[in-house]
Design a protein around this motif. Structure first.
Motif, PDB file in Angstrom:
ATOM      1  N   LEU A 113       0.822  -1.201   0.000  1.00  0.00           N
ATOM      2  CA  LEU A 113       0.000   0.000   0.000  1.00  0.00           C
ATOM      3  C   LEU A 113       0.863   1.261   0.000  1.00  0.00           C
ATOM      4  CD1 LEU A 113      -3.008  -0.629   2.419  1.00  0.00           C
ATOM      5  CD2 LEU A 113      -2.941  -0.739  -0.072  1.00  0.00           C
ATOM      6  N   ASP A 114       1.738   1.379   0.994  1.00  0.00           N
ATOM      7  CA  ASP A 114       2.541   2.595   1.096  1.00  0.00           C
ATOM      8  C   ASP A 114       3.627   2.387   2.152  1.00  0.00           C
ATOM      9  OD1 ASP A 114       3.403   5.134   0.545  1.00  0.00           O
ATOM     10  OD2 ASP A 114       1.597   6.156   1.261  1.00  0.00           O
ATOM     11  N   SER A 154      -3.229   4.279   2.416  1.00  0.00           N
ATOM     12  CA  SER A 154      -4.088   3.977   1.273  1.00  0.00           C
ATOM     13  C   SER A 154      -3.296   3.919  -0.022  1.00  0.00           C
ATOM     14  CB  SER A 154      -5.201   5.027   1.147  1.00  0.00           C
ATOM     15  OG  SER A 154      -4.647   6.304   0.903  1.00  0.00           O
ATOM     16  N   SER A 155      -3.883   3.226  -0.972  1.00  0.00           N
ATOM     17  CA  SER A 155      -3.352   3.172  -2.331  1.00  0.00           C
ATOM     18  C   SER A 155      -4.531   2.952  -3.250  1.00  0.00           C
ATOM     19  CB  SER A 155      -2.339   2.035  -2.480  1.00  0.00           C
ATOM     20  OG  SER A 155      -1.878   1.955  -3.824  1.00  0.00           O
ATOM     21  N   GLU A 159      -7.879   1.379   1.402  1.00  0.00           N
ATOM     22  CA  GLU A 159      -7.387   2.098   2.572  1.00  0.00           C
ATOM     23  C   GLU A 159      -7.470   1.182   3.791  1.00  0.00           C
ATOM     24  OE1 GLU A 159      -8.612   5.901   5.363  1.00  0.00           O
ATOM     25  OE2 GLU A 159      -8.748   6.113   3.181  1.00  0.00           O
TER      26      GLU A 159
END
Length: 219
Positions: A113-114, A154-155, A159
């Motif tokens: 995701l991040d 989130s991506s 989220e």
């Protein structure tokens, strides 16, 4: 299986020290903890433990374990590692497979995701520890604090919230350095997600939180 066919063979002293640190941290959380060791196809061992936060923790070390899925007491493992033979052999002691409850995350299927600055996670851990000290009872930090989502990652349309449970598990297991002064501005914590699991990777290990049914995780 004979005694010679059962055991842990570590690649080097560094692998022994890493696994020993993992087991010692585990004992600080639970003096009756069980460590689960599983063989990976790449020639490494994954060590798993329940942290007491409804979060699983894992660390990878170089070596071989037979059988390929083995549960041992953390206290016995610490002693056995200190007596590791020159060959790298470690006597695992009594099998404690029946003491392991819950399920493990899958080895694949996680989506990145991040990345979050490690310093930000340490800051959250420090603030959470202060709140826990103020509001804890004999049963530990209140569930409302542990369940609080302190980061949103989130991506695209996906989220996920990271609860304080995961932050506490990361720091309790020593997966991040103990202070921000030891963490460079570029160091990150990587967040991945699976339909059933949240995964947070830090410098020295990984924590997993079951999505939807955390009671399935070893407590």
């Amino acid at each position: 299986m004979t005694a010679a066919e059962r055991g842990i063979w570590l690649d080097d002293v560094a692998s022994r020290d890493d696994l020993s640190t993992f087991a010692e941290r585990t004992l600080r959380l639970d003096d009756a903890a069980v460590v689960r060791l599983r063989q990976r196809p790449d020639g490494n061992i994954v060590a798993w433990v329940g942290t007491g936060f409804d979060v699983l923790a894992s660390r990878v070390v170089g070596g071989t374990v037979r059988p390929t899925d083995l549960c041992v007491g953390a206290d016995g493992l610490v002693g056995a590692l200190s007596a590791m033979a020159a060959s790298g052999f470690v006597e695992p002691g009594f099998a404690m497979d029946s003491a392991w409850r819950g399920v493990l995350p899958p080895e694949s299927g996680f989506v990145h995701l991040d990345d979050v600055p490690a310093r930000a996670v340490l800051d959250l851990a420090e603030r959470g520890a202060a709140l826990a000290k103020e509001h804890s009872s004999a049963h530990g930090p209140p569930a409302s604090l542990l369940d609080q989502e302190v980061l949103a990652v989130s991506s695209g349309s996906t989220e996920v919230g990271i609860p304080m449970r995961c932050v506490f598990a990361l720091t309790a297991m020593g997966f991040l350095p103990p202070s921000g002064s030891e963490v460079g501005a570029e160091e990150i914590v990587r967040v991945r997600v699976h339909p059933a699991w949240l995964r947070v990777d830090a410098r020295f290990g990984t924590v997993y939180r079951r999505i939807g049914d955390p009671a399935m995780v070893l407590r």
